[in-house]
Design an enzyme around this catalytic site. Structure first.
Site, PDB file in Angstrom:
ATOM      1  N   ASP A   1      36.065 -23.077   9.069  1.00 24.41           N
ATOM      2  CA  ASP A   1      37.323 -23.660   8.615  1.00 24.41           C
ATOM      3  C   ASP A   1      37.575 -23.174   7.191  1.00 24.41           C
ATOM      4  O   ASP A   1      37.041 -23.721   6.228  1.00 24.41           O
ATOM      5  CB  ASP A   1      37.242 -25.181   8.665  1.00 24.41           C
ATOM      6  CG  ASP A   1      38.602 -25.835   8.484  1.00 24.41           C
ATOM      7  OD1 ASP A   1      39.593 -25.103   8.266  1.00 24.41           O
ATOM      8  OD2 ASP A   1      38.666 -27.073   8.557  1.00 24.41           O
ATOM      9  N   ALA A   2      38.380 -22.108   7.056  1.00 24.07           N
ATOM     10  CA  ALA A   2      38.621 -21.496   5.760  1.00 24.07           C
ATOM     11  C   ALA A   2      40.098 -21.384   5.425  1.00 24.07           C
ATOM     12  O   ALA A   2      40.458 -21.137   4.279  1.00 24.07           O
ATOM     13  CB  ALA A   2      37.979 -20.110   5.706  1.00 24.07           C
ATOM     14  N   LYS A   3      40.966 -21.526   6.431  1.00 23.95           N
ATOM     15  CA  LYS A   3      42.423 -21.482   6.234  1.00 23.95           C
ATOM     16  C   LYS A   3      42.835 -20.239   5.452  1.00 23.95           C
ATOM     17  O   LYS A   3      43.543 -20.309   4.451  1.00 23.95           O
ATOM     18  CB  LYS A   3      42.906 -22.760   5.553  1.00 23.95           C
ATOM     19  CG  LYS A   3      42.546 -24.019   6.352  1.00 23.95           C
ATOM     20  CD  LYS A   3      42.922 -25.283   5.619  1.00 23.95           C
ATOM     21  CE  LYS A   3      42.579 -26.514   6.443  1.00 23.95           C
ATOM     22  NZ  LYS A   3      41.106 -26.728   6.565  1.00 23.95           N
ATOM     23  N   LEU A   4      42.404 -19.095   5.944  1.00 22.47           N
ATOM     24  CA  LEU A   4      42.636 -17.825   5.267  1.00 22.47           C
ATOM     25  C   LEU A   4      43.994 -17.243   5.627  1.00 22.47           C
ATOM     26  O   LEU A   4      44.603 -17.609   6.627  1.00 22.47           O
ATOM     27  CB  LEU A   4      41.533 -16.834   5.648  1.00 22.47           C
ATOM     28  CG  LEU A   4      40.101 -17.253   5.300  1.00 22.47           C
ATOM     29  CD1 LEU A   4      39.098 -16.274   5.881  1.00 22.47           C
ATOM     30  CD2 LEU A   4      39.915 -17.386   3.793  1.00 22.47           C
TER      31      LEU A   4
ATOM     32  N   THR B   1      39.848 -20.463  10.989  1.00 21.86           N
ATOM     33  CA  THR B   1      41.192 -21.005  10.829  1.00 21.86           C
ATOM     34  C   THR B   1      41.947 -20.168   9.810  1.00 21.86           C
ATOM     35  O   THR B   1      41.384 -19.718   8.812  1.00 21.86           O
ATOM     36  CB  THR B   1      41.167 -22.472  10.376  1.00 21.86           C
ATOM     37  OG1 THR B   1      40.509 -22.585   9.105  1.00 21.86           O
ATOM     38  CG2 THR B   1      40.450 -23.343  11.398  1.00 21.86           C
TER      39      THR B   1
END
Length: 283
Positions: A94-97, A121
């Site tokens: 979960d890094a929302k890159l 993510t």
């Protein structure tokens, strides 16, 4: 095997749609494991949680932020945590890159090749061109933020767009479905804290995997989220829970308490899923 095939196999093996978030908060780690600011304590904590819950989950989801907080040692702890998970269980970073394409290519290489994660993510604000380097890894999963679980999500995600002036999150769900027609490895992040919106997204995207955070500490109702996210198509639902499992106890029994909490959640999800299947079969 593709990410989706690995996810399906783990879900069937463990009879589970539960994903445990590996988000070690130093302020809440059991003191007997060692200093809270020591990355080795993080690894010891994660090892115990994984060993206690590996037969109850369909996936794990570490959040990059909790490891970056420890600097270089934290990234090493993240890499070690990835290796602690049994190979048959997929792990979602979960890094929302999301950045310009050349930067995204470096992110994708780091996440998928260097660290070996099964999925990640990403955020879509820069458009599909910026996310294509992630999509290009055909055997990995890419979960696009569509409807996030935080209260402030409505500020942007409810904005009316297009000729129909529908909410941005629904317009975006359609875009993700279209991108997936080309690449075949996309999923959607849709918060369990908005079950009505989650159900609308599922209607638009019956075949896509849905990652549903927000159950537990964030206030999402487990049963409502499962009913909203179960698909009449073949799109898998992944219910992700972190704090209510990880910190079920801060004592020496923390791992057993985490296992008990995970088992209760897994079983509650399965009861709802069984009810849905019985109704669909007309029983």
């Amino acid at each position: 095997m593709s990410f989706r095939e690995r996810l399906q196999a783990a879900s069937e093996r463990n009879g589970s749609l539960l994903c445990v978030g590996l988000d070690p908060d130093p302020a809440r780690l059991p003191s007997h494991l060692g200093p809270a600011d020591d990355a080795r304590t993080v690894v010891a904590f994660n090892r115990a949680i994984i060993e206690a819950t590996a037969d109850l989950v369909c996936a794990y989801k570490p959040n990059l932020a909790f490891y970056l907080a420890h600097g270089a040692a934290g990234i090493e702890a993240l890499a070690e945590t990835r290796q602690l998970v049994p190979p048959e269980i997929p792990v979602i970073l979960d890094a929302k890159l999301g950045d310009i394409a050349s930067t995204s290519a470096a992110y994708a290489q780091g996440v998928f090749e260097t660290l070996g994660f099964d999925a990640v993510t990403v955020h879509p604000y820069l458009g599909s061109e910026a996310l294509e380097p992630f999509f290009a890894y055909a055997d990995r999963g890419v979960f696009v933020l569509v409807r996030t679980s935080n209260p402030g999500a409505v500020e942007l995600q409810d904005a009316p767009v297009g000729e129909a002036e529908e909410p941005l999150y629904l317009w975006l769900a359609d875009r993700v479905r279209e991108w997936n027609e080309r690449y075949g490895n996309l999923g959607i992040v849709a918060g369990a804290t908005y079950p009505v919106d989650l159900a609308l997204i599922r209607q638009r995207c019956p075949d896509l995997p849905l990652l549903a955070p927000g159950v537990g500490a964030q206030g999402g109702d487990l049963e409502e989220a499962v009913r909203a996210g179960i698909s009449e198509g073949n799109g898998p639902l992944i219910v992700t829970v972190s704090r209510s499992v990880l910190y079920a106890s801060r004592g020496s029994d923390f791992a057993q308490a985490a296992r008990d909490a995970a088992r209760r959640l897994r079983d509650r999800i399965e009861r709802v899923r069984a009810e849905i299947q019985e109704r669909a079969a007309g029983l």
